[in-house]
Design an enzyme around this catalytic site. Structure first.
Site, mmCIF file in Angstrom:
data_model
loop_
_atom_site.group_PDB
_atom_site.id
_atom_site.type_symbol
_atom_site.label_atom_id
_atom_site.label_comp_id
_atom_site.label_asym_id
_atom_site.label_seq_id
_atom_site.Cartn_x
_atom_site.Cartn_y
_atom_site.Cartn_z
ATOM 1 N N ASP A 69 0.817 -1.211 0.000
ATOM 2 C CA ASP A 69 0.000 0.000 0.000
ATOM 3 C C ASP A 69 0.853 1.265 0.000
ATOM 4 O O ASP A 69 2.084 1.201 0.156
ATOM 5 C CB ASP A 69 -0.973 -0.002 1.186
ATOM 6 C CG ASP A 69 -0.343 -0.575 2.471
ATOM 7 O OD1 ASP A 69 0.891 -0.550 2.586
ATOM 8 O OD2 ASP A 69 -1.090 -1.029 3.339
ATOM 9 N N ASN A 138 -7.878 -3.024 14.091
ATOM 10 C CA ASN A 138 -9.263 -3.225 13.657
ATOM 11 C C ASN A 138 -9.397 -4.405 12.685
ATOM 12 O O ASN A 138 -10.429 -4.576 12.046
ATOM 13 C CB ASN A 138 -9.823 -1.946 13.023
ATOM 14 C CG ASN A 138 -9.107 -1.577 11.720
ATOM 15 O OD1 ASN A 138 -8.187 -2.267 11.288
ATOM 16 N ND2 ASN A 138 -9.521 -0.493 11.104
ATOM 17 N N HIS A 140 -7.586 -4.938 9.921
ATOM 18 C CA HIS A 140 -7.268 -4.712 8.505
ATOM 19 C C HIS A 140 -5.971 -5.423 8.113
ATOM 20 O O HIS A 140 -5.094 -5.670 8.949
ATOM 21 C CB HIS A 140 -7.237 -3.219 8.150
ATOM 22 C CG HIS A 140 -6.056 -2.448 8.638
ATOM 23 N ND1 HIS A 140 -6.110 -1.106 8.958
ATOM 24 C CD2 HIS A 140 -4.755 -2.803 8.867
ATOM 25 C CE1 HIS A 140 -4.926 -0.684 9.336
ATOM 26 N NE2 HIS A 140 -4.077 -1.695 9.290
ATOM 27 N N GLU A 145 -9.787 -1.855 5.084
ATOM 28 C CA GLU A 145 -10.459 -1.604 6.350
ATOM 29 C C GLU A 145 -11.720 -2.473 6.447
ATOM 30 O O GLU A 145 -12.146 -3.063 5.450
ATOM 31 C CB GLU A 145 -10.823 -0.108 6.435
ATOM 32 C CG GLU A 145 -9.624 0.841 6.306
ATOM 33 C CD GLU A 145 -8.739 0.883 7.559
ATOM 34 O OE1 GLU A 145 -8.742 -0.084 8.346
ATOM 35 O OE2 GLU A 145 -8.028 1.892 7.742
HETATM 36 C C1 F6R Z 1 1.152 -1.674 6.099
HETATM 37 C C2 F6R Z 1 -0.050 -2.464 6.228
HETATM 38 C C3 F6R Z 1 -0.883 -2.465 7.466
HETATM 39 C C4 F6R Z 1 -0.083 -2.768 8.722
HETATM 40 C C5 F6R Z 1 -0.993 -2.689 9.942
HETATM 41 C C6 F6R Z 1 -0.248 -2.952 11.226
HETATM 42 O O1 F6R Z 1 1.724 -1.887 4.817
HETATM 43 O O2 F6R Z 1 -0.362 -3.106 5.308
HETATM 44 O O3 F6R Z 1 -1.902 -3.425 7.337
HETATM 45 O O4 F6R Z 1 0.495 -4.037 8.616
HETATM 46 O O5 F6R Z 1 -1.575 -1.425 10.007
HETATM 47 O O6 F6R Z 1 0.629 -1.910 11.458
HETATM 48 P P1 F6R Z 1 1.764 -2.027 12.589
HETATM 49 O O7 F6R Z 1 2.615 -3.151 12.166
HETATM 50 O O8 F6R Z 1 2.484 -0.715 12.519
HETATM 51 O O9 F6R Z 1 1.049 -2.277 13.851
#
Ligand code: F6R
Length: 261
Positions: A69, A138, A140, A145
Site C-alpha cells: 500500500d 481493527n 485490517h 479496512e
Molecule cells: C502496512 C499495512 C498495514 C499494517 C498494519 C499494522 O503496509 O499493510 O496493514 O500491517 O496497520 O501496522 P503495525 O505493524 O504498525 O502495527
C-alpha cells in the site's frame, strides 16, 4: 491456517525470516517474488533477514518485491511515504535491486490507471510467492479496512479513523496522516501463493482472535486468511492472549507431520 505461537517479538522475527529465506532460496532462477508490508510489525523480520544477507547466508540479488500500500496525497519523497519506508527498511538493508521493488503510486494523476498498472506488474512478475502481512488493531490487512470486499483488487480507499490515529505516531500531528491510500485488495492478497502474517503485543490480541477463531466476515478483513490454502500466522504470547484454543495450537505446533514443529 498454520499457527505458530512463540515467546516474544524476537522469536516472531526469527521464525518469519526463516520462512521467507526458505522461499527465496528455493525459488527458480528468475527469483522469488515477495510481498512486503510497512508498519512496525515486520521490522524485526526485515532486520533478521538483513543479518542473513550481511553474513552471506542469503542471496537476494534476484528477489522482486511488491509493497501492499501507499498513502495518497503524500509526496513520495516524504520520509513517511511508503516509497521512503520501503527503501529504508527493506530495499537497502536487504540489498534488493531498487528496479525490482514496486510500491503503489499514490501520487499518480490517474489513480485508477495506476492501480490497474500495479495489478498488471504483479501478474507480469508471475504473481507473489509469499506475502508478508501485519494486522491492524481493527483487523485490517494492507489498508483493507473493515467491510472491504473479499474480491477487491488494488484501489483507492479512505483510511479508518482508528488507522489514522494508530499511524499518527509516524507524523508530526494526527491531522498530517493522509485521509486516503492505495492498497492491494483482499482478492489481490489472497492470490499470493503463501501468506505469512506476523503480530506482536497485546494491542493486536482482539484482532488476532477474530482473524483465527471468528467467522469469515468483512468486519475482520484478516479473517480472509481462513480461506487461503497456505496461510501461516506467527505471533507472540501477548498477541495470542485472547485465543480460545491456544493449548490446541501449541499441541499441533509440537506434533507437526514430519517433525517440522
Ligand atoms: C502496512 C499495512 C498495514 C499494517 C498494519 C499494522 O503496509 O499493510 O496493514 O500491517 O496497520 O501496522 P503495525 O505493524 O504498525 O502495527
Amino acid at each position: 491456517m498454520d499457527i505458530t505461537i512463540v515467546p516474544d517479538a524476537q522469536a516472531v522475527a526469527h521464525v518469519a525470516a526463516e520462512r521467507i529465506a526458505e522461499v527465496i532460496r528455493s525459488a527458480p532462477a528468475a527469483g522469488a517474488v515477495i510481498g512486503v508490508a510497512t508498519g512496525s510489525s515486520p521490522l524485526g523480520t526485515y532486520g533478521a533477514l538483513a543479518e542473513r544477507v550481511a553474513s552471506g547466508a542469503l542471496d537476494t540479488a534476484n528477489v522482486t518485491a511488491f509493497a501492499l500500500d501507499e498513502y495518497v496525497g503524500l509526496d513520495p519523497a516524504h520520509p513517511e511515504s511508503y516509497h521512503s519506508v520501503i527503501r529504508r527498511t527493506v530495499t537497502e538493508p536487504l540489498g534488493l535491486d531498487p528496479a525490482r521493488v514496486h510500491v503503489p503510486d499514490g501520487a499518480a494523476a490517474d489513480i485508477d490507471a495506476a492501480c490497474e498498472d500495479y495489478e498488471r506488474r504483479i501478474a507480469e512478475a508471475g504473481g507473489v510467492d509469499l506475502q508478508l502481512l501485519g494486522i491492524g488493531a481493527n483487523g485490517h490487512i494492507g489498508f483493507n479496512e473493515p467491510t472491504s470486499s473479499f474480491a477487491s483488487r488494488t484501489r483507492m480507499k479512505t483510511l479508518a479513523p482508528q488507522t489514522r490515529a494508530d499511524n499518527a505516531r509516524f507524523f508530526d500531528s494526527a491531522d498530517d496522516v493522509p485521509m486516503h491510500c492505495v492498497t492491494q485488495g483482499l482478492g489481490t492478497i489472497l492470490d499470493a501463493r503463501r501468506l505469512l502474517l506476523v503480530a506482536q503485543g497485546e494491542s493486536k490480541a482482539d484482532a488476532v482472535a477474530a482473524m483465527i477463531e471468528g467467522p469469515v466476515a468483512s468486519l475482520c478483513p484478516a479473517s480472509a486468511l481462513q480461506m487461503h490454502r497456505r496461510a501461516t500466522v506467527v505471533i507472540d504470547r501477548a498477541a495470542a492472549s485472547k485465543l480460545r484454543l491456544t493449548e490446541y495450537y501449541e499441541f499441533v505446533q509440537a506434533h507437526r507431520p514430519g517433525g517440522a514443529g
